[in-house]
Design an enzyme around this catalytic site. Sequence first.
Site, PDB file in Angstrom:
ATOM      1  N   ASP A  26       0.820  -1.087   0.048  1.00 51.32           N
ATOM      2  CA  ASP A  26      -0.036  -0.088   0.192  1.00 51.32           C
ATOM      3  C   ASP A  26       0.620   1.248   0.047  1.00 51.32           C
ATOM      4  O   ASP A  26       1.706   1.343   0.957  1.00 51.32           O
ATOM      5  CB  ASP A  26      -0.873  -0.128   1.267  1.00 51.32           C
ATOM      6  CG  ASP A  26      -1.752   1.404   1.440  1.00 51.32           C
ATOM      7  OD1 ASP A  26      -2.056   1.865   0.445  1.00 51.32           O
ATOM      8  OD2 ASP A  26      -1.849   1.502   2.629  1.00 51.32           O
ATOM      9  N   ASN A  28      -0.240   4.594  -0.289  1.00 53.46           N
ATOM     10  CA  ASN A  28      -0.938   5.875   0.211  1.00 53.46           C
ATOM     11  C   ASN A  28      -1.640   5.729   1.652  1.00 53.46           C
ATOM     12  O   ASN A  28      -2.493   6.788   2.135  1.00 53.46           O
ATOM     13  CB  ASN A  28      -2.109   6.416  -0.830  1.00 53.46           C
ATOM     14  CG  ASN A  28      -3.226   5.221  -1.045  1.00 53.46           C
ATOM     15  OD1 ASN A  28      -3.216   4.244  -0.112  1.00 53.46           O
ATOM     16  ND2 ASN A  28      -4.091   5.450  -2.059  1.00 53.46           N
ATOM     17  N   ASP A  30      -4.088   3.835   2.823  1.00 53.54           N
ATOM     18  CA  ASP A  30      -5.698   3.452   2.998  1.00 53.54           C
ATOM     19  C   ASP A  30      -5.770   1.870   3.436  1.00 53.54           C
ATOM     20  O   ASP A  30      -6.829   1.545   3.602  1.00 53.54           O
ATOM     21  CB  ASP A  30      -6.327   3.768   1.680  1.00 53.54           C
ATOM     22  CG  ASP A  30      -6.019   2.912   0.550  1.00 53.54           C
ATOM     23  OD1 ASP A  30      -5.117   2.157   0.695  1.00 53.54           O
ATOM     24  OD2 ASP A  30      -6.648   3.162  -0.572  1.00 53.54           O
ATOM     25  N   ASP A  34      -1.831  -1.141  -3.990  1.00 54.76           N
ATOM     26  CA  ASP A  34      -2.240  -0.490  -5.026  1.00 54.76           C
ATOM     27  C   ASP A  34      -1.012  -0.372  -6.198  1.00 54.76           C
ATOM     28  O   ASP A  34      -0.026  -1.254  -6.054  1.00 54.76           O
ATOM     29  CB  ASP A  34      -2.411   1.051  -4.836  1.00 54.76           C
ATOM     30  CG  ASP A  34      -1.337   1.705  -3.890  1.00 54.76           C
ATOM     31  OD1 ASP A  34      -0.191   1.400  -4.098  1.00 54.76           O
ATOM     32  OD2 ASP A  34      -1.603   2.365  -2.810  1.00 54.76           O
ATOM     33  N   ASP A 205      -9.161 -15.765 -16.745  1.00 53.20           N
ATOM     34  CA  ASP A 205      -9.608 -16.149 -15.535  1.00 53.20           C
ATOM     35  C   ASP A 205     -10.707 -17.159 -16.201  1.00 53.20           C
ATOM     36  O   ASP A 205     -11.623 -16.868 -17.166  1.00 53.20           O
ATOM     37  CB  ASP A 205     -10.424 -14.958 -14.815  1.00 53.20           C
ATOM     38  CG  ASP A 205     -11.113 -15.698 -13.480  1.00 53.20           C
ATOM     39  OD1 ASP A 205     -10.499 -16.311 -12.475  1.00 53.20           O
ATOM     40  OD2 ASP A 205     -12.316 -15.337 -13.477  1.00 53.20           O
ATOM     41  N   GLU A 276      -6.828 -20.451 -16.955  1.00 54.23           N
ATOM     42  CA  GLU A 276      -7.115 -21.010 -15.647  1.00 54.23           C
ATOM     43  C   GLU A 276      -8.145 -21.971 -16.007  1.00 54.23           C
ATOM     44  O   GLU A 276      -9.326 -21.508 -16.534  1.00 54.23           O
ATOM     45  CB  GLU A 276      -7.542 -20.064 -14.452  1.00 54.23           C
ATOM     46  CG  GLU A 276      -8.195 -20.846 -13.295  1.00 54.23           C
ATOM     47  CD  GLU A 276      -9.009 -20.180 -12.401  1.00 54.23           C
ATOM     48  OE1 GLU A 276      -9.000 -20.039 -11.194  1.00 54.23           O
ATOM     49  OE2 GLU A 276      -9.828 -19.166 -13.142  1.00 54.23           O
TER      50      GLU A 276
END
Length: 548
Positions: A26, A28, A30, A34, A205, A276
């Site tokens: 992370d 930032n 939060d 990201d 996916d 997958e």
Amino acid sequence: MSNKAPNNGWWRGGVIYQIYPRSFQDSNGDGIGDLPGITQRLDHIAALGADGIWISPFFKSPMKDFGYDVSDYCDVDPMFGTLDDFRALVARAHALGLKVMIDQVLSHTSDQHPWFVESRSSLNNPKADWYVWADAKDDGNPPNNWLSIFGGSAWQWDTRRCQYFLHNFLTSQPDLNFHNPQVQDALLATVKFWLDLGVDGYRLDTVNFFFHDAQLRDNPGRGAPDRNNPDPAVNPFNPYGWQRHVYDKSRPENLPFLQRLRALLDQYPDTTMVGEIGDDDGLARVAEYTAGGDKLHMAYCFDLLGEAHDAPFLHGFLQRFSDIVGDGWPCWALSNHDVVRSATRWGGTSPDPRLLRLAAAFQASLRGTVCLYQGEELGLPEAELRFEDLQDPYGITMWPEFKGRDGCRTPMPWFANAPQAGFTAGDQPWLPVAEPHRALAVDRQAGKPDSMLAFFTRLLHWRREQIALRDGRLTLLPADPQVLAFTREHDQQHLLCIFNFSDRPAQLALPGAWQAASVLAGSGLEGARIDGETLHCDPYGGLFLQRP
């Protein structure tokens, strides 16, 4: 005359590092990982010896299934950053020699996607046939017996159209109708969007879920599933495994669409796709989807993502793979974001580090591409979470018999003594940091030659130098109760790979051609020695032999 772009085959025998962006880094504060956080940590992945990264979904999404419910295929969700952040990530990765693959979820969207909002608005709008809609039976029940992987019927009633729509996963993930050519064209345009931004490939996916049976025929029953089935979709607490999935997925119409997808990627140099596959016969689908050089470049199923891992099981699986898939190119994963981490799945509550090293060396020795899930290089075990900490709707629904997927998705530990193990400067990460992971943090292992991180780094860099491991033939030696052994042979190199997958010492009579072979050093694998014509292995020991 071919109009294909050149392809250097970097993915054949390469190492792909899977990043689950919510949990990697992370930037930032939060509490959610990201894209700038990934960019910040790319040096770690390059130093490890990976050839590329695969980033799980970061597209705009209401996050009912954490990004696998896409509401805009061509933009970044604000929690992960911006398109400019993605461009910066690609530029930094390429500067480090890393390829960038992204997770494309084509089989379904979010129910908040503008396509679905329009589709459900009436029976005759321009996108009315973009999703799979069907009338109720005369008694009001769904049109057939298909089931959702997340439990219950795969059909959800919609009061706007007074019809059912199909959802193989959550009710908020309606399935697209691939029988409509407009849908295929729209999806291919989204694939092209990211190729034009510089991505080097895709992880697709649920690649065998794209098409459904247009006649909506019932799936046949199969009875209670085997509790040892390695496919996480077939768990004994989920009725999904009670059917043979003949009509709701793996339909023959899938193949022409995969050919269209491949033709698009072939216009861009050095690109690749890995699919997958969750299927009743995963190996048959891998063979079908990778055959002919005009569909997927590579694929994986779930046979190595279960608990079984002794030498007879692995020998039998590799023999079946060879018999069924043949020259198809596999991508081998021992862990990912959907299953219990391999350290716990194979090693129990207190995994033996020797077994984890052996498993890594085994994975690195197979014919195919290696996919390494974030944290495996640290030997992270599955995290234990309280019910109130769960985020995964699958686990929340089926607790406590099935705890869902959050235990393999907890934050990456970078600094043992830092708040939140260095994952975030915020006070509340989206999932709690697993306290047992702190002792295995990157800073604790960096620079220690006996650490798991050092072992993985040596192994992957050493593997790059072995042409037989990257692109050689694989031939199994006879099955043994304790030891798995196979040769990897290339015109320029001949190796014998030996792994004692038991917690007891083992012996193996060396074939005559290998009795004069020398130990190939540098992999970091230990615990075996040659005494004349016999190989002696310590518990979870192994080695690599090379002959002229």
